[in-house]
Design a protein around this motif. Structure first.
Motif, mmCIF file in Angstrom:
data_model
loop_
_atom_site.group_PDB
_atom_site.id
_atom_site.type_symbol
_atom_site.label_atom_id
_atom_site.label_comp_id
_atom_site.label_asym_id
_atom_site.label_seq_id
_atom_site.Cartn_x
_atom_site.Cartn_y
_atom_site.Cartn_z
ATOM 1 N N ARG A 24 0.832 -1.198 0.000
ATOM 2 C CA ARG A 24 0.000 0.000 0.000
ATOM 3 C C ARG A 24 0.878 1.263 0.000
ATOM 4 O O ARG A 24 0.584 2.241 -0.700
ATOM 5 N N VAL A 25 1.940 1.231 0.792
ATOM 6 C CA VAL A 25 2.878 2.353 0.817
ATOM 7 C C VAL A 25 3.472 2.570 -0.571
ATOM 8 O O VAL A 25 3.527 3.696 -1.084
ATOM 9 N N LEU A 26 3.906 1.488 -1.198
ATOM 10 C CA LEU A 26 4.510 1.591 -2.530
ATOM 11 C C LEU A 26 3.502 2.075 -3.570
ATOM 12 O O LEU A 26 3.864 2.818 -4.491
ATOM 13 N N THR A 27 2.246 1.675 -3.430
ATOM 14 C CA THR A 27 1.225 2.148 -4.365
ATOM 15 C C THR A 27 1.094 3.665 -4.302
ATOM 16 O O THR A 27 1.023 4.346 -5.333
ATOM 17 N N VAL A 28 1.062 4.211 -3.094
ATOM 18 C CA VAL A 28 0.970 5.668 -2.939
ATOM 19 C C VAL A 28 2.192 6.346 -3.533
ATOM 20 O O VAL A 28 2.071 7.319 -4.294
ATOM 21 N N LEU A 29 3.364 5.835 -3.223
ATOM 22 C CA LEU A 29 4.601 6.472 -3.667
ATOM 23 C C LEU A 29 4.773 6.366 -5.179
ATOM 24 O O LEU A 29 5.247 7.307 -5.832
ATOM 25 N N THR A 30 4.381 5.244 -5.750
ATOM 26 C CA THR A 30 4.463 5.082 -7.203
ATOM 27 C C THR A 30 3.539 6.069 -7.908
ATOM 28 O O THR A 30 3.876 6.635 -8.949
ATOM 29 N N GLY A 31 2.361 6.284 -7.337
ATOM 30 C CA GLY A 31 1.420 7.220 -7.931
ATOM 31 C C GLY A 31 1.872 8.664 -7.824
ATOM 32 O O GLY A 31 1.617 9.472 -8.721
ATOM 33 N N GLN A 32 2.568 9.010 -6.747
ATOM 34 C CA GLN A 32 2.986 10.397 -6.522
ATOM 35 C C GLN A 32 4.328 10.735 -7.163
ATOM 36 O O GLN A 32 4.580 11.881 -7.502
ATOM 37 N N ARG A 56 12.604 -0.260 -6.132
ATOM 38 C CA ARG A 56 11.250 -0.474 -6.647
ATOM 39 C C ARG A 56 10.588 0.845 -7.040
ATOM 40 O O ARG A 56 9.640 0.853 -7.817
ATOM 41 N N LEU A 57 11.112 1.943 -6.519
ATOM 42 C CA LEU A 57 10.578 3.264 -6.843
ATOM 43 C C LEU A 57 11.439 3.999 -7.865
ATOM 44 O O LEU A 57 11.122 5.128 -8.244
ATOM 45 N N GLY A 58 12.540 3.370 -8.295
ATOM 46 C CA GLY A 58 13.461 4.046 -9.195
ATOM 47 C C GLY A 58 14.257 5.129 -8.498
ATOM 48 O O GLY A 58 14.659 6.120 -9.127
ATOM 49 N N MET A 59 14.529 4.940 -7.198
ATOM 50 C CA MET A 59 15.215 5.943 -6.397
ATOM 51 C C MET A 59 16.432 5.339 -5.708
ATOM 52 O O MET A 59 16.637 4.123 -5.744
ATOM 53 N N ARG A 60 17.216 6.192 -5.089
ATOM 54 C CA ARG A 60 18.357 5.752 -4.285
ATOM 55 C C ARG A 60 18.184 6.282 -2.871
ATOM 56 O O ARG A 60 17.806 7.429 -2.670
ATOM 57 N N GLY A 61 18.475 5.418 -1.887
ATOM 58 C CA GLY A 61 18.183 5.762 -0.504
ATOM 59 C C GLY A 61 19.401 6.019 0.342
ATOM 60 O O GLY A 61 20.476 5.457 0.103
ATOM 61 N N HIS A 62 19.207 6.863 1.364
ATOM 62 C CA HIS A 62 20.257 7.199 2.329
ATOM 63 C C HIS A 62 19.633 7.067 3.715
ATOM 64 O O HIS A 62 18.701 7.791 4.061
ATOM 65 N N LEU A 63 20.165 6.126 4.501
ATOM 66 C CA LEU A 63 19.546 5.705 5.760
ATOM 67 C C LEU A 63 20.322 6.212 6.959
ATOM 68 O O LEU A 63 21.553 6.148 6.992
ATOM 69 N N ALA A 64 19.590 6.712 7.973
ATOM 70 C CA ALA A 64 20.173 7.026 9.275
ATOM 71 C C ALA A 64 19.619 6.026 10.283
ATOM 72 O O ALA A 64 18.415 5.980 10.535
ATOM 73 N N LEU A 241 -1.816 14.723 1.534
ATOM 74 C CA LEU A 241 -2.478 13.768 0.646
ATOM 75 C C LEU A 241 -3.416 12.871 1.445
ATOM 76 O O LEU A 241 -3.006 12.257 2.424
ATOM 77 N N ARG A 242 -4.669 12.797 1.012
ATOM 78 C CA ARG A 242 -5.656 11.957 1.688
ATOM 79 C C ARG A 242 -6.411 11.123 0.671
ATOM 80 O O ARG A 242 -6.391 11.398 -0.514
ATOM 81 N N GLY A 243 -7.093 10.095 1.168
ATOM 82 C CA GLY A 243 -7.916 9.260 0.314
ATOM 83 C C GLY A 243 -7.161 8.070 -0.241
ATOM 84 O O GLY A 243 -5.938 7.989 -0.182
ATOM 85 N N GLY A 244 -7.912 7.120 -0.802
ATOM 86 C CA GLY A 244 -7.316 5.941 -1.414
ATOM 87 C C GLY A 244 -6.469 5.151 -0.432
ATOM 88 O O GLY A 244 -6.834 4.966 0.733
ATOM 89 N N GLU A 245 -5.321 4.714 -0.893
ATOM 90 C CA GLU A 245 -4.454 3.861 -0.072
ATOM 91 C C GLU A 245 -3.820 4.605 1.100
ATOM 92 O O GLU A 245 -3.354 3.979 2.051
ATOM 93 N N THR A 246 -3.808 5.946 1.064
ATOM 94 C CA THR A 246 -3.234 6.670 2.207
ATOM 95 C C THR A 246 -4.021 6.402 3.488
ATOM 96 O O THR A 246 -3.477 6.523 4.589
ATOM 97 N N GLU A 247 -5.291 6.020 3.353
ATOM 98 C CA GLU A 247 -6.121 5.778 4.534
ATOM 99 C C GLU A 247 -5.753 4.464 5.228
ATOM 100 O O GLU A 247 -6.106 4.260 6.396
ATOM 101 N N TYR A 248 -5.060 3.574 4.515
ATOM 102 C CA TYR A 248 -4.725 2.247 5.037
ATOM 103 C C TYR A 248 -3.224 2.026 5.212
ATOM 104 O O TYR A 248 -2.815 1.151 5.970
ATOM 105 N N ALA A 249 -2.409 2.787 4.491
ATOM 106 C CA ALA A 249 -0.977 2.506 4.439
ATOM 107 C C ALA A 249 -0.259 2.874 5.728
ATOM 108 O O ALA A 249 0.784 2.290 6.051
#
Length: 264
Positions: A24-32, A56-64, A241-249
């Motif tokens: 669900r998180v990935l669905t929101v991020l892919t759409g945005q 999976r999002l076509g991005m590069r991550g930097h973690l703390a 952002l509200r609605g759709g998968e944001t309500e469940y993610a």
């Protein structure tokens, strides 16, 4: 145009003994399709897990990583170019990750953080660390993105505080048990940062809880995008952002802004 988002995805997108919310998180991020994504509450994420998630999002991550709480991260989408990255070396309850991007208007520093959920005094100290880091950033463009666990200092919060159960109410009150503790956000604003969310629309800025979120919130704004004046002048839009998968993610809604910046 640079699209930035901040989102607390709650316990890494998975609940102990409950549902896995990562799709669900990935669905929101892919759409945005944000260009820069500040994430909080990455329980269970190490560098490898973040790399796979970002890919999976076509991005590069930097973690703390976090010593006491949960990791945070900043993800960046090409062609935006990272010219520096690293965690803040301070004992945050959770963590803070800094990334510098090359833009046509000069370097942009993005700081993703998640302030202490339990102590207003600790949040105040952590806000000071964040403000100092951004003050020392090169150039005039800087953005603080994250879950600050703090109500804003300009709104009357009496009714929403009263609706909270006592254990959660204490998180947002000073030691006298009556005064709302908004000191962390106030310190950041006093340091010269500007709230990127449009003024005069307090209800539109509420970020917790989602429709299926937890009971520790009562229609509150805890997630922010705060920028330097030079960055705020480049904001074209900022909204929750509200609605759709944001309500469940997650139990938090994402906040997204579009900035008049181009990659260098």
């Amino acid at each position: 145009m640079l699209r930035v988002m901040t989102w607390n995805i709650r316990t890494g997108g998975r609940d102990r003994g409950g549902p896995d919310r990562r799709d669900r998180v990935l669905t929101v991020l892919t759409g945005q399709r944000p260009d820069v994504l500040a994430l909080q509450e990455l329980r269970g994420f190490d560098a490898g897990a973040l790399a796979g998630f970002a890919a999976r999002l076509g991005m590069r991550g930097h973690l703390a990583r976090s010593c006491f709480g949960q990791p945070v991260a900043v993800l960046v989408r090409p062609p935006w170019r990272v010219v520096g990255a690293g965690p803040l070396r301070r004992p945050f309850h959770h963590a803070a990750q800094r990334v510098a991007l090359a833009t046509g208007a000069g370097p942009l520093t993005v700081l993703s953080t998640h302030l202490d959920p339990y102590s207003g005094t600790r949040r105040l100290v952590e806000a000071g660390w964040a403000a100092t880091a951004l003050r020392r950033a090169p150039g005039e463009l800087a953005l603080l993105a994250g879950d600050l666990n703090t109500l804003d200092p300009v709104t009357d919060h009496t009714d929403r505080i009263a609706r909270l159960a006592p254990p959660y109410r204490r998180r947002h009150l000073r030691r006298d048990g009556r005064t709302v503790d908004s000191r962390a956000v106030a310190r950041l604003l006093e340091a010269g940062l500007v709230d990127l969310h449009p003024a005069g629309t307090p209800d539109a800025g509420l970020t917790v809880p989602t429709r299926h979120g937890g009971g520790e919130f009562a229609g509150m704004r805890l997630d922010y995008l705060l920028g330097t004046p030079a960055l705020a002048a480049r904001v074209r839009s900022c909204r929750v952002l509200r609605g759709g998968e944001t309500e469940y993610a997650s139990d938090h809604y994402p906040v997204v802004a579009e900035l008049d910046l181009n990659p260098a």
